[in-house]
Scaffold this motif. Structure first.
Motif, PDB file in Angstrom:
ATOM      1  N   HIS A 178       1.498 -14.536 -12.289  1.00 42.51           N
ATOM      2  CA  HIS A 178       2.356 -13.364 -12.359  1.00 42.51           C
ATOM      3  C   HIS A 178       3.032 -13.238 -10.994  1.00 42.51           C
ATOM      4  N   VAL A 179       4.325 -12.928 -11.008  1.00 41.20           N
ATOM      5  CA  VAL A 179       5.014 -12.657  -9.753  1.00 41.20           C
ATOM      6  C   VAL A 179       5.346 -11.169  -9.733  1.00 41.20           C
ATOM      7  N   VAL A 180       4.744 -10.462  -8.805  1.00 36.68           N
ATOM      8  CA  VAL A 180       4.833  -8.998  -8.763  1.00 36.68           C
ATOM      9  C   VAL A 180       5.348  -8.559  -7.405  1.00 36.68           C
ATOM     10  N   ALA A 181       6.263  -7.608  -7.418  1.00 36.91           N
ATOM     11  CA  ALA A 181       6.753  -7.040  -6.156  1.00 36.91           C
ATOM     12  C   ALA A 181       6.012  -5.739  -5.862  1.00 36.91           C
ATOM     13  N   ALA A 182       5.679  -5.537  -4.600  1.00 36.08           N
ATOM     14  CA  ALA A 182       5.008  -4.306  -4.171  1.00 36.08           C
ATOM     15  C   ALA A 182       5.896  -3.602  -3.154  1.00 36.08           C
ATOM     16  N   TYR A 183       6.140  -2.308  -3.388  1.00 33.33           N
ATOM     17  CA  TYR A 183       6.993  -1.520  -2.499  1.00 33.33           C
ATOM     18  C   TYR A 183       6.110  -0.507  -1.768  1.00 33.33           C
ATOM     19  N   PRO A 184       5.980  -0.624  -0.455  1.00 36.21           N
ATOM     20  CA  PRO A 184       5.121   0.326   0.274  1.00 36.21           C
ATOM     21  C   PRO A 184       5.639   1.762   0.174  1.00 36.21           C
ATOM     22  N   LYS A 185       4.714   2.693  -0.053  1.00 35.41           N
ATOM     23  CA  LYS A 185       5.093   4.112  -0.087  1.00 35.41           C
ATOM     24  C   LYS A 185       5.273   4.671   1.316  1.00 35.41           C
ATOM     25  N   ASN A 186       4.536   4.098   2.277  1.00 38.20           N
ATOM     26  CA  ASN A 186       4.567   4.630   3.641  1.00 38.20           C
ATOM     27  C   ASN A 186       5.883   4.263   4.328  1.00 38.20           C
ATOM     28  N   LYS A 187       6.603   5.282   4.798  1.00 35.46           N
ATOM     29  CA  LYS A 187       7.904   5.042   5.423  1.00 35.46           C
ATOM     30  C   LYS A 187       7.780   4.299   6.750  1.00 35.46           C
ATOM     31  N   LYS A 188       6.568   4.302   7.327  1.00 35.54           N
ATOM     32  CA  LYS A 188       6.375   3.587   8.588  1.00 35.54           C
ATOM     33  C   LYS A 188       6.081   2.105   8.362  1.00 35.54           C
ATOM     34  N   SER A 189       6.065   1.697   7.102  1.00 30.87           N
ATOM     35  CA  SER A 189       5.814   0.288   6.808  1.00 30.87           C
ATOM     36  C   SER A 189       6.905  -0.592   7.417  1.00 30.87           C
ATOM     37  N   GLY A 190       6.534  -1.768   7.847  1.00 33.42           N
ATOM     38  CA  GLY A 190       7.507  -2.704   8.395  1.00 33.42           C
ATOM     39  C   GLY A 190       8.216  -3.504   7.312  1.00 33.42           C
ATOM     40  N   TYR A 191       7.860  -3.273   6.055  1.00 37.82           N
ATOM     41  CA  TYR A 191       8.414  -4.087   4.965  1.00 37.82           C
ATOM     42  C   TYR A 191       9.198  -3.252   3.972  1.00 37.82           C
ATOM     43  N   LYS A 192      10.229  -3.913   3.446  1.00 37.36           N
ATOM     44  CA  LYS A 192      10.943  -3.321   2.314  1.00 37.36           C
ATOM     45  C   LYS A 192      10.167  -3.636   1.043  1.00 37.36           C
ATOM     46  N   GLN A 193       9.657  -4.847   0.981  1.00 43.43           N
ATOM     47  CA  GLN A 193       8.837  -5.224  -0.168  1.00 43.43           C
ATOM     48  C   GLN A 193       8.004  -6.463   0.171  1.00 43.43           C
ATOM     49  N   ARG A 194       6.980  -6.670  -0.637  1.00 44.47           N
ATOM     50  CA  ARG A 194       6.205  -7.911  -0.600  1.00 44.47           C
ATOM     51  C   ARG A 194       6.174  -8.470  -2.013  1.00 44.47           C
ATOM     52  N   ILE A 195       6.231  -9.751  -2.124  1.00 46.56           N
ATOM     53  CA  ILE A 195       6.150 -10.382  -3.440  1.00 46.56           C
ATOM     54  C   ILE A 195       4.894 -11.234  -3.504  1.00 46.56           C
ATOM     55  N   LEU A 196       4.114 -11.000  -4.570  1.00 43.77           N
ATOM     56  CA  LEU A 196       2.818 -11.659  -4.688  1.00 43.77           C
ATOM     57  C   LEU A 196       2.795 -12.594  -5.896  1.00 43.77           C
ATOM     58  N   TRP A 197       2.096 -13.688  -5.732  1.00 40.30           N
ATOM     59  CA  TRP A 197       1.828 -14.610  -6.836  1.00 40.30           C
ATOM     60  C   TRP A 197       0.343 -14.525  -7.176  1.00 40.30           C
ATOM     61  N   LEU A 198       0.018 -13.955  -8.346  1.00 39.53           N
ATOM     62  CA  LEU A 198      -1.373 -13.826  -8.781  1.00 39.53           C
ATOM     63  C   LEU A 198      -1.572 -14.694 -10.014  1.00 39.53           C
ATOM     64  N   ASP A 199      -2.597 -15.491 -10.018  1.00 45.80           N
ATOM     65  CA  ASP A 199      -2.790 -16.348 -11.183  1.00 45.80           C
ATOM     66  C   ASP A 199      -3.238 -15.509 -12.382  1.00 45.80           C
ATOM     67  N   THR A 200      -2.796 -15.923 -13.551  1.00 44.48           N
ATOM     68  CA  THR A 200      -2.995 -15.099 -14.747  1.00 44.48           C
ATOM     69  C   THR A 200      -4.428 -15.128 -15.266  1.00 44.48           C
ATOM     70  N   GLN A 201      -5.251 -16.050 -14.751  1.00 43.60           N
ATOM     71  CA  GLN A 201      -6.630 -16.139 -15.226  1.00 43.60           C
ATOM     72  C   GLN A 201      -7.584 -15.259 -14.424  1.00 43.60           C
ATOM     73  N   GLU A 202      -7.515 -15.369 -13.106  1.00 48.54           N
ATOM     74  CA  GLU A 202      -8.492 -14.670 -12.263  1.00 48.54           C
ATOM     75  C   GLU A 202      -7.857 -13.630 -11.346  1.00 48.54           C
ATOM     76  N   TYR A 203      -6.555 -13.514 -11.366  1.00 43.65           N
ATOM     77  CA  TYR A 203      -5.826 -12.538 -10.553  1.00 43.65           C
ATOM     78  C   TYR A 203      -6.064 -12.751  -9.051  1.00 43.65           C
ATOM     79  N   ARG A 204      -6.147 -13.989  -8.648  1.00 50.85           N
ATOM     80  CA  ARG A 204      -6.255 -14.322  -7.229  1.00 50.85           C
ATOM     81  C   ARG A 204      -4.846 -14.384  -6.638  1.00 50.85           C
ATOM     82  N   VAL A 205      -4.651 -13.848  -5.457  1.00 45.00           N
ATOM     83  CA  VAL A 205      -3.323 -13.858  -4.830  1.00 45.00           C
ATOM     84  C   VAL A 205      -3.178 -15.167  -4.050  1.00 45.00           C
TER      85      VAL A 205
END
Lengths: 274, 396
Positions: A178-205
């Motif tokens: 699964h390719v999932v984007a995460a958007y930090p709620k904290n305005k002090k975050s240094g990121y606009k977004q992070r994109i994660l690759w989690l395997d569909t069997q064990e959900y390992r990033v």
């Protein structure tokens, strides 16, 4: 002067913590697309990993510039699982090398957005525990390619999510991710977004890409050597590559021990000298 | 034998010992070599000792059982120059026994309770080692029984000091000493074997760290009295109660220390009850100059009700400082600070630099530059001791 904010040495130590937490916590992040599906995937990952209670592990952080190693730090980490949904994980990081930082302790009491984590740093030379400022989320941890935010033990509630697509896992075509984007709620975050690759069997990033505030891809972290510890998957190595500078930080983990007892004293800011 | 050669032999010996010790146990050792350069002749022609030092710090612990631990932290070394001497300091030598959730400790220990970096009003337990540190920041271990009991969100600490120790002072020949050389035996208002007691509760609640304490025993702010032909420290028996707090929010922090003392002496010899307070604030700027580095600015003010008659240096003093940390792999750091006494015409600049040369080897430099020193001020004896100190610390 002896300002009580964290010193340069302290920054190094905090950085190690961030790395540790990043390794031990299942990574989370997102981007707009299918918000409901993105959240479901991350909830499933959170559900599967819940119940680990405590973990003790040894860590080593190696900083590389090109092919040469510029610094190395070793530490022990104790971490306890969040006691409730309103709290984050707690952890204590104790440095063992190099010798000039041995005995330094970084204690983190995790919180969930919008509350910041609470952190204290104990320096054996001064025998004093100091509060760490929460205003430096995007700063480099221990001069590494990991930021304090990367190390901060992100919880499910710290981000909003969006499912982007499913595809073969990076460097592992036999697995689907699964390719999932995460958007930090904290305005002090240094990121606009992070994109994660989690395997569909064990959900390992297996991989995380970090986009800075301008939306530019800045760093890529790959996780390898996953091993199942009583139902909890953990990597043996994290490799963070800064795509802008070519610098790399490798974090190695060994000797995972789950379920050992951890006394409240061990995680008390009043007992860091013990 | 030339001092520099002898220093070299001593350094090699200590280095070898440290390597051996580190190989056999979970022991941290640090070899420190320091040298001073003074810009002026001393205030007194008697002060002919310009120290260079070699010291070895030993820190470690030995688990004697699952619940019993022996902890130690001490320093030993040699100070060179015309009046060379050996020195030692125990900060901690303690047996720590876990009993259920509490911890019972017996031995020498150092309790740092203050939140401030400058006046350190809450550090009422340990005597000071003024031999190399006129600021009083360096303390000596105090023999004590200590019981730490977790209670609510914090820890309750009970301390019994069976035989309170006095502070240590530099010799009459040393630089960096007060105008009156304190060479006489310490005098205690009550017999030195009279037990001292302290009780403290401290907790972390949200963004606030707080502590409240009471202490009965000899003061840590000794009066200097004439005993025969010498000057000696005199320790009044005092009762103290204090409160300290630090609030950390975002990139800023605010600090407060408040202390009330009964039966304290002033410089006229009179006794009184009085307050002392320290307040401070600091703020950090991250990612300065487009770099990973950060700059922290800090301000602290300390006040004592006795004002000019107080037996302490920071009785109405303001301190402002700035620290620039480059956040590089060498932990390079620069500091600059300015201290102004608002009662006396005394002021000084302090500069600092720190840099990790390689893993385990740190170079430091510190300069103290006295601008003015009021002859009535307790620190007047240091007014000709503006200096540069350079040190190298090798850890094993």
């Amino acid at each position: 002067m002896n300002c009580s904010s964290i010193s340069a040495t302290g920054r190094l130590r905090i950085g190690v913590l961030a790395l540790v937490l990043a390794a031990l916590a299942p990574a989370t992040s997102s981007n707009a697309a299918d918000t409901a599906k993105g959240l479901r995937i991350m909830q499933e990952q959170d559900r599967r990993d819940a119940g680990w209670q405590t973990v003790r592990v040894n860590g080593e952080m190696i900083l590389q510039s090109g092919s040469s190693i510029s610094a190395s730090r070793a530490f022990r980490l104790v971490r306890t699982e969040r006691p409730s949904r309103s709290k984050g994980d707690n952890s204590r990081l104790t440095f063992s090398t190099p010798a000039d930082v041995k005995g330094t302790v970084l204690l983190t009491h995790g919180n969930v957005e919008p509350k910041d984590d609470h952190q204290w740093l104990f320096l054996p030379a001064t025998r004093k525990a100091r509060r760490i400022s929460s205003g430096n989320r995007s700063g480099k941890f221990l001069s590494s390619e990991f930021s304090y935010e990367d190390m901060g033990g992100s919880e499910l509630e710290d981000n909003t999510y969006g499912w982007l697509r499913d595809e073969s896992c990076p460097d592992n075509a036999k697995l689907s991710c699964h390719v999932v984007a995460a958007y930090p709620k904290n305005k002090k975050s240094g990121y606009k977004q992070r994109i994660l690759w989690l395997d569909t069997q064990e959900y390992r990033v297996f991989q995380t890409e970090y986009f800075n505030k301008r939306g530019k891809l800045e760093k890529r972290m790959t996780s390898t050597g996953f091993k199942n510890y009583g139902g909890h998957w953990r990597p043996a190595q994290l490799d963070m590559l800064n795509l802008q500078t070519g610098k790399r930080t490798i974090l190695k983990w060994s000797g995972y021990k789950f379920g050992e007892s951890v006394s409240s004293d061990e995680l008390s800011p009043q007992r860091l000298d013990k | 034998m030339m001092p520099v050669v002898r220093n070299g032999f001593v350094a090699l010996f200590i280095l070898a010992s440290a390597e051996a010790a580190s190989a056999q146990s979970d022991l941290s050792t640090t070899l420190r070599v320091e040298a001073y350069a003074f810009g002026e002749d001393p205030l007194s022609p008697q002060q002919t000792h310009s120290p260079s030092r070699i010291a070895l710090d030993l820190i470690g612990q030995l688990d004697l059982s699952d619940t019993l631990t022996l902890s130690f932290d001490g320093t030993g070394g040699w100070s060179g120059g015309e009046h060379s001497f050996e020195f030692g300091r125990i900060n901690r030598l303690s047996l720590d026994q876990e009993i259920a959730a509490s911890m019972l400790s017996f031995g020498y220990d150092t309790l740092i309770w203050s939140k401030s970096e400058f006046a350190r009003l809450s550090d009422v337990i340990n005597p000071r080692d003024y031999r190399f540190d006129p600021s009083g920041e360096t303390t000596l271990g105090q023999p004590m029984f200590r019981w730490d009991l977790p209670l609510g969100p914090g820890v309750l600490t009970s301390v019994v000091i069976p035989r309170p120790l006095p502070s240590r002072y530099p010799s009459a020949e040393s630089r960096l000493r007060s105008r009156l050389p304190v060479t006489g035996d310490a005098q205690f208002e009550k017999d030195q074997n009279t037990h001292a007691f302290a009780l403290r509760y401290e907790a972390s609640i949200g963004i606030t760290d707080v502590g409240i304490y009471g202490y009965i025993g000899p003061t840590r702010e000794a009066a200097i009295i004439s005993v025969g032909s010498a000057f000696a420290p005199y320790y009044a028996w005092v009762q103290q109660a204090g409160f300290d707090a630090q609030v950390t929010f975002g990139s800023s922090a605010a600090k407060l220390e408040l202390r009330h003392t009964s039966n304290q002496l002033d410089r006229t010899g009179a006794r009184s009850d009085g307050w002392a307070i320290s307040v401070g604030a600091e703020h950090s700027f991250f990612g300065v100059f487009g770099s990973p580095g950060d700059i922290t600015v800090a301000v602290e003010y300390a006040w004592d009700e006795r004002d000019k008659q107080a037996w302490q240096n920071n009785q109405n003093d303001l301190y402002a400082g700035l620290r620039w940390s480059l956040q590089n792999t060498a932990d390079t750091q620069f500091e600059i600070g300015y201290q102004q006494d608002l009662s006396f015409d005394t002021s000084a600049w302090r500069l600092g630099f720190e840099h990790r040369v390689m893993d385990g080897l740190v170079a430091k430099a510190e300069a103290v530059l006295w601008q003015d020193a009021d002859p009535q001020d307790l620190v007047y004896g240091l007014s000709r001791d503006s200096h540069l100190r350079v040190s190298f610390e090798k850890s094993f």
